[in-house]
Motif scaffolding. Structure first.
Motif, PDB file in Angstrom:
ATOM      1  N   ASN A 136       1.039  -1.161  -0.114  1.00  0.00           N
ATOM      2  CA  ASN A 136       0.064  -0.205   0.051  1.00  0.00           C
ATOM      3  C   ASN A 136       0.752   1.184  -0.188  1.00  0.00           C
ATOM      4  O   ASN A 136       1.651   1.081   0.593  1.00  0.00           O
ATOM      5  CB  ASN A 136      -1.006   0.085   1.238  1.00  0.00           C
ATOM      6  CG  ASN A 136      -2.047  -1.098   0.954  1.00  0.00           C
ATOM      7  OD1 ASN A 136      -2.612  -1.317   0.125  1.00  0.00           O
ATOM      8  ND2 ASN A 136      -2.375  -1.549   2.188  1.00  0.00           N
ATOM      9  N   THR A 137       0.388   2.157  -0.982  1.00  0.00           N
ATOM     10  CA  THR A 137       1.329   3.374  -1.208  1.00  0.00           C
ATOM     11  C   THR A 137       0.880   4.265   0.293  1.00  0.00           C
ATOM     12  O   THR A 137      -0.275   4.851   0.485  1.00  0.00           O
ATOM     13  CB  THR A 137       0.821   4.130  -2.104  1.00  0.00           C
ATOM     14  OG1 THR A 137       1.332   3.233  -3.219  1.00  0.00           O
ATOM     15  CG2 THR A 137       1.922   5.554  -2.257  1.00  0.00           C
ATOM     16  N   ASP A 138       1.785   4.549   1.321  1.00  0.00           N
ATOM     17  CA  ASP A 138       1.790   5.528   2.323  1.00  0.00           C
ATOM     18  C   ASP A 138       2.850   6.404   2.304  1.00  0.00           C
ATOM     19  O   ASP A 138       3.509   6.655   1.393  1.00  0.00           O
ATOM     20  CB  ASP A 138       1.591   4.722   3.733  1.00  0.00           C
ATOM     21  CG  ASP A 138       2.974   4.000   3.991  1.00  0.00           C
ATOM     22  OD1 ASP A 138       3.981   4.412   3.243  1.00  0.00           O
ATOM     23  OD2 ASP A 138       3.334   3.259   4.890  1.00  0.00           O
ATOM     24  N   GLU A 139       2.970   7.502   3.585  1.00  0.00           N
ATOM     25  CA  GLU A 139       3.701   8.430   3.285  1.00  0.00           C
ATOM     26  C   GLU A 139       5.220   8.103   3.041  1.00  0.00           C
ATOM     27  O   GLU A 139       6.125   8.665   2.280  1.00  0.00           O
ATOM     28  CB  GLU A 139       3.891   9.391   4.330  1.00  0.00           C
ATOM     29  CG  GLU A 139       3.937   8.709   5.760  1.00  0.00           C
ATOM     30  CD  GLU A 139       3.405   9.552   6.992  1.00  0.00           C
ATOM     31  OE1 GLU A 139       4.089   9.513   7.850  1.00  0.00           O
ATOM     32  OE2 GLU A 139       2.211   9.809   6.954  1.00  0.00           O
ATOM     33  N   ASN A 140       5.674   6.953   3.608  1.00  0.00           N
ATOM     34  CA  ASN A 140       6.955   6.436   3.746  1.00  0.00           C
ATOM     35  C   ASN A 140       7.376   5.832   2.221  1.00  0.00           C
ATOM     36  O   ASN A 140       8.393   6.239   1.612  1.00  0.00           O
ATOM     37  CB  ASN A 140       7.244   5.097   4.460  1.00  0.00           C
ATOM     38  CG  ASN A 140       6.844   5.446   6.081  1.00  0.00           C
ATOM     39  OD1 ASN A 140       7.727   6.736   6.341  1.00  0.00           O
ATOM     40  ND2 ASN A 140       6.500   4.929   6.852  1.00  0.00           N
ATOM     41  N   VAL A 141       6.400   5.040   1.524  1.00  0.00           N
ATOM     42  CA  VAL A 141       6.601   4.653   0.191  1.00  0.00           C
ATOM     43  C   VAL A 141       6.747   5.847  -0.908  1.00  0.00           C
ATOM     44  O   VAL A 141       7.518   5.910  -1.628  1.00  0.00           O
ATOM     45  CB  VAL A 141       5.693   3.682  -0.222  1.00  0.00           C
ATOM     46  CG1 VAL A 141       5.572   3.277  -1.504  1.00  0.00           C
ATOM     47  CG2 VAL A 141       5.613   2.446   0.744  1.00  0.00           C
ATOM     48  N   PHE A 142       5.857   7.005  -0.699  1.00  0.00           N
ATOM     49  CA  PHE A 142       5.653   7.885  -1.441  1.00  0.00           C
ATOM     50  C   PHE A 142       7.072   8.910  -1.199  1.00  0.00           C
ATOM     51  O   PHE A 142       7.538   9.098  -2.350  1.00  0.00           O
ATOM     52  CB  PHE A 142       4.536   8.932  -1.239  1.00  0.00           C
ATOM     53  CG  PHE A 142       4.138   9.709  -2.336  1.00  0.00           C
ATOM     54  CD1 PHE A 142       3.631   9.340  -3.455  1.00  0.00           C
ATOM     55  CD2 PHE A 142       4.489  11.162  -2.082  1.00  0.00           C
ATOM     56  CE1 PHE A 142       3.394  10.174  -4.458  1.00  0.00           C
ATOM     57  CE2 PHE A 142       4.192  12.102  -3.233  1.00  0.00           C
ATOM     58  CZ  PHE A 142       3.580  11.576  -4.175  1.00  0.00           C
ATOM     59  N   CYS A 143       7.513   8.920  -0.166  1.00  0.00           N
ATOM     60  CA  CYS A 143       8.904   9.681   0.123  1.00  0.00           C
ATOM     61  C   CYS A 143       9.858   9.034  -0.364  1.00  0.00           C
ATOM     62  O   CYS A 143      10.575   9.849  -1.048  1.00  0.00           O
ATOM     63  CB  CYS A 143       8.911  10.053   1.487  1.00  0.00           C
ATOM     64  SG  CYS A 143       7.827  11.304   2.095  1.00  0.00           S
TER      65      CYS A 143
END
Length: 110
Positions: free
Chosen positions: A72-79
């Motif tokens: 799932n794309t969360d803030e960590n993956v997006f960053c």
């Protein structure tokens, strides 16, 4: 007002990099189908498990930068994606930050 600003920017040499994410969890995107009267018009779902997440950036010159994951794309993956995107853009053009705008849609983790 937003559209006016964007149209003005497109008439300059500013690079607009639009970045967004989505996912693919289905292999059949039809919701209904044509059938003989009396038969079901529903389509059996063909799910992808685990689903495939996609983060993509595309600029107004047609360059694309794509990442696929199975999380799932969360803030960590997006960053992490943005860090890698910035590194790639810096390799291509060390001065990209002076003439580029990163456009995000305002999701919470952006």
């Amino acid at each position: 007002m937003y559209a006016k600003i964007m149209l003005e920017l497109l008439n300059t040499d500013v690079r607009i990099i639009n970045c967004d994410e989505t996912w693919v969890n289905d292999l059949d995107f039809r919701k209904m189908r044509w059938v003989v009267r009396g038969e079901s018009s529903g389509v059996t779902s063909k799910e992808v498990a685990p689903r495939i997440s996609v983060i993509m950036a595309i600029d107004n010159y047609g360059n694309t930068y794509v990442c696929t994951t199975q999380v799932n794309t969360d803030e960590n993956v997006f960053c992490l994606y943005l860090e890698n995107l910035a590194a790639k853009l810096s390799k291509e053009d060390p001065g990209w930050k002076q003439n580029s705008i990163l456009l995000l849609d305002g999701a919470k983790y952006h």
